[in-house]
Structure formats: C-alpha cells, structure tokens
Design an enzyme around this catalytic site. Structure first.
Site, short mmCIF file in Angstrom:
data_model
loop_
_atom_site.label_atom_id
_atom_site.label_comp_id
_atom_site.label_asym_id
_atom_site.label_seq_id
_atom_site.Cartn_x
_atom_site.Cartn_y
_atom_site.Cartn_z
N SER A 239 0.85 -1.19 0.00
CA SER A 239 0.00 0.00 0.00
C SER A 239 0.89 1.24 0.00
CB SER A 239 -0.91 0.01 1.23
OG SER A 239 -0.13 0.24 2.39
N LYS A 240 0.23 2.39 -0.07
CA LYS A 240 0.93 3.68 -0.18
C LYS A 240 2.04 3.83 0.88
CE LYS A 240 0.75 6.83 -3.15
NZ LYS A 240 1.64 6.49 -4.06
#
Ligand code: GLU
Length: 460
Positions: A239-240
C-alpha cells in the site's frame, strides 16, 4: 494452437506495479510461445473510468516495453455482444429472468444473517415459467448448479475446489440492460480467443463464477494462473505507506524500465539463482511452473541494486538522452564533457536522478557549492588551495598522467596527503564533497575552467 494472453486493466487509476507484473507475466508467456499478448481496457465502470488513466496505463506499459498485439479492445464498446450472450443463455435454459427487487433480496439477506445462516439468494423465478409482474424490469441471472463441486486446476495454485451450493445465481444483465463485469470478462476472453488467463489471485473467487458461464455456453475454458499479490517488506498487502505504487512513479524516481522489469520478474518467479535477467532471456525462460505460490515481498534495495547494474551497463549516449529528459537539452560543449566523464559517474549512481545530480558540474560552469562543502572549507584549506592553484597554473601539458606526476611531487615536497589535495580541489571544481577522481574531472574540464573554478572559490 496459438497462445493468447491478455492484460485487462480497469482505467480507474494508474498502472500499479502489481498490475505491471501481471502484464509482464502475460507478455512473457505469450512471447515465449510466439503467441499474442492482447490489451483489453475494462471501462465498464463509467463513473470511475477515465481516459487519462487509460493513457497513463498504456504509457506505462509501453515504457516497460510491453507492447500489445492487435488493436486495443474496449469492454464497454462490446456491451451489445455481452447482452446477446445473456439472452442466448436464457434461450437455452441456462439463465432466467428474475423479477425479485433488490430491496426484497436485501431483506432476505438480513433475515438469514439474523439467524446466523449463510445467505444464498434462491430466486422464485429460477425454475417455473411464472410470468413476471407488470411494469417490473427483470435482471438476467445464471442458473448455477446446486449440487456437486467445481474443480479448478490452477497453473499456480494447484487444484482448488468450491462446493457448488456456495455459488449463487449471479446477475449477468442488470435491469437497465447493462452487462455485469462477470459476464463481460468471460464473453471477451472467449471472443478474443484467450488461451491463458494470468491474473492476480484476488480474482480466484471470480473465476469460479466465471466458469459457470463458460460451462453454460459450452465454450472451451482457458487455463488459469492466479499469481500471488505483492506485499510490502512487513508482509502486509502493498500500500501507499510502503512507498511508490505506480509504475510511472518508479520512472520518475529514475528507475530504468529494464531494471523494473527484471525486478518484477524476479519477484515471484525464479530461474535457478539468476538475478540479472534480460528481457530476451526472460522470453526464452519464462514459465508458469516457476511462479512461486507465496506472496512476494517488495524490496526497494534490491530494485535499486538492479537499477545501478543497468545504469552501469547503459551506453553513455543513452544515459545522456535520459539525463536530458531531466534537465532539458544539453549544449554541445557540456555534452562533450559529460560524455568523457560518464564512465566514472555511472558506476556510482543508483538512479537516473542520482546520475543527473552528480553530473551537474559538467553541465554548467556556474556550479553551486553545497553548504556541507562550504562548511568544510576553512582558512587553512583556503591557503592550501591557493598553493594548489599556483601549482596547477604552472602545468603546461594539461594531461592526466602529467598532472598526477606534478601533484605527487608537490605533495611529497610539502608532506601532504592525496586526500588533502582531493578534498579542496573537489569542493572547488564540483561544489560537493563526493565525486569521481578529481584528476579525471580537472582533465576533462580543461585547465582554464578548472583554474577559474578554483579561483572563484578562493575569491569567496
Ligand atoms: N479489470 C480487472 C482488474 O483490473 C482484471 C480482470 C481480469 O484480469 O480478469 O482487476
């Protein structure tokens, strides 16, 4: 049989590196068998699909060198065909019109959940020929088998079994006449003659539902390979917070496409202990058997190491073109200098951004001296640099080995170390405390420019 694979992104965002890897695997598998690699844009979600995302996805794929064969397929444009198949399924008794409203189904679901039961909607319109209520637009649902089980021989996951009573009569055509994603994918893969569906294992559940449509139509079922997703270094789904997610972000970070391909390939696929694998070699070697079953962990350091390797292997001409993408056109006189200095610079760079930064002192005569470098430059160093200026100024034959000989004589006579010479000259001619050999740099800059830079610093 011609092998046909496809990459089927939804244009609702850029190209995620996980999807980039899916595209790469599909591409390699098709090329390995002289087959076709097709691109289908799954743009049926009209609220979220955007042309700009489609452009970014295609740009990213092409940057990676993953060029599709044939024209691009667009799912939305094929809606009439999807509709036709839904009606065909009704005609042959494998699907039916269902008039139950969404509200009613939601109520039934709640009731079942309240009783702690697994909810599976059983439509009262499935079997009888009950006419529908006036004015209600029906959906078309598939008649899913209620007995037995469905077995998938997945090329990566192995045998996966699902009990058929877990599969509902999913909707194929909504009441507004639009096809569902589940239907569209199957009809498209069939019409595109896709032989191998290689995609993320988050689609495994969908596959069982899609198999219902293949079977109902009596179509050949493609082979499926569900590849594990990429996780971050901590084991959680990427994820980010793990860093950059899109392929173009890596490009902007100064990663070379062949480094990213090599990295994504090795992430979840292996060929003995080989780490450096060119695209040509990958096409020769790629197979589905060697795709790992465990989630792959993203490791930025490994990617940077591969990138450093590919930068080192790149021709100086190519690197100059890439540096120009960062700084704009380089004047011929500076280009000539850079061309001479690149061999030493490129072996030290991990990214093209590094390379651009560390090349800057060749690209301009107005170098900026970093504050770190200036802080190191005290009075005693200034007086040493003054002496060096005189020494260099007296050298007539401005040629690397000659400069070295003269500098060595000077250092010996004054009981100085090479490091002391290097430090002050480096600050003066590059503006930093870190660079390739200063002998090489002052040779390439030429006597006049090297002395001018030294004088500039002394005048500060
Ligand atoms: N459009 C789907 C996605 O982006 C891919 C569907 C498929 O590969 O079958 O996740």
């Amino acid at each position: 049989m011609t092998i046909v694979t496809r990459f089927a992104p939804s244009p609702t965002g850029g190209l995620h590196i996980g999807s980039g890897r899916t595209a790469l695997f599909n591409y390699l598998f098709a090329k390995r068998y002289n087959g076709k690699f097709l691109l289908r844009i799954e743009d049926t979600d009209q609220a979220r699909s955007k042309k700009e995302f489609e452009d970014i996805i295609i740009e990213s794929m092409h940057w990676l060198g993953l060029h599709q064969d044939d024209e691009i397929y667009y799912q939305l444009a094929r809606a009439e065909r999807h509709k036709e198949i839904a009606h065909k399924l009704v005609e042959i008794g494998k699907a039916y019109f269902c008039y139950e409203s969404q509200e009613e189904i939601a109520k039934l679901r709640e009731e079942a959940i309240g009783k702690g039961e697994h909810f599976l909607f059983k439509s009262p319109w499935r079997d009888g020929n009950k006419p529908g209520p006036e004015g209600v637009k029906p959906v078309i649902r598939i008649k899913a088998p209620r007995e037995d089980q469905t077995v998938l021989q997945d090329l990566v996951q192995g045998e996966v079994v699902v009990q058929n009573d877990h599969l509902d009569d999913m909707i194929l055509l909504r009441s507004d006449g639009t096809p569902t994603y589940m239907l569209a994918v199957v009809v498209d893969d069939h019409d595109m003659k896709v032989t191998h569906v290689i995609r993320g294992d988050d689609h495994l559940n969908n596959t069982f539902r899609q198999l219902l449509i293949y079977k109902a139509m009596g179509w050949d079922i493609p082979k499926f390979a569900h590849i594990p997703l990429i996780h971050g270094s901590d084991g959680a789904k990427l994820s980010k917070r793990h860093g950059a997610l899109s392929v173009l972000e890596y490009k902007e970070m100064g990663i070379l496409p062949e480094a990213l391909n090599n990295y994504l390939l090795r992430l979840g696929w292996s060929h003995g202990n080989d780490e450096i694998i060119s695209m040509e070699q990958a096409i020769e070697w790629f197979n589905i058997e060697n795709i790992g079953r465990a989630a792959a962990k993203f490791d930025m350091q490994k990617l940077l190491n591969l990138n450093a390797h590919y930068i080192k292997e790149s021709s100086n001409e190519r690197l100059i073109t890439l540096i120009e993408e960062n700084v704009g056109n380089i004047e011929p006189k500076y280009k000539e200098r850079l061309l001479k200095g690149l061999d030493s610079l490129k072996v030290r760079a991990k990214t093209l951004i590094d390379l651009t930064d560390t090349s800057k002192f060749y690209l301009t005569d107005d170098i900026i001296i970093t504050s770190e470098a200036l802080n190191k430059f005290d009075d005693s160093k200034a007086s040493l640099l003054k002496q060096i200026y005189e020494l260099l100024n007296n050298i007539v034959n401005w040629e690397l080995t000659n400069i070295q000989v003269k500098v060595n004589e000077f250092l010996e006579a004054n009981s100085l170390k090479m490091g002391q010479f290097g430090e002050v000259v480096r600050i003066a001619v590059t503006g930093s405390t870190n660079s390739p050999s200063v002998f090489e740099i002052i040779t390439i800059l030429g006597k006049e420019e090297a002395l001018r830079r030294i004088k500039n610093l002394l005048d500060k």
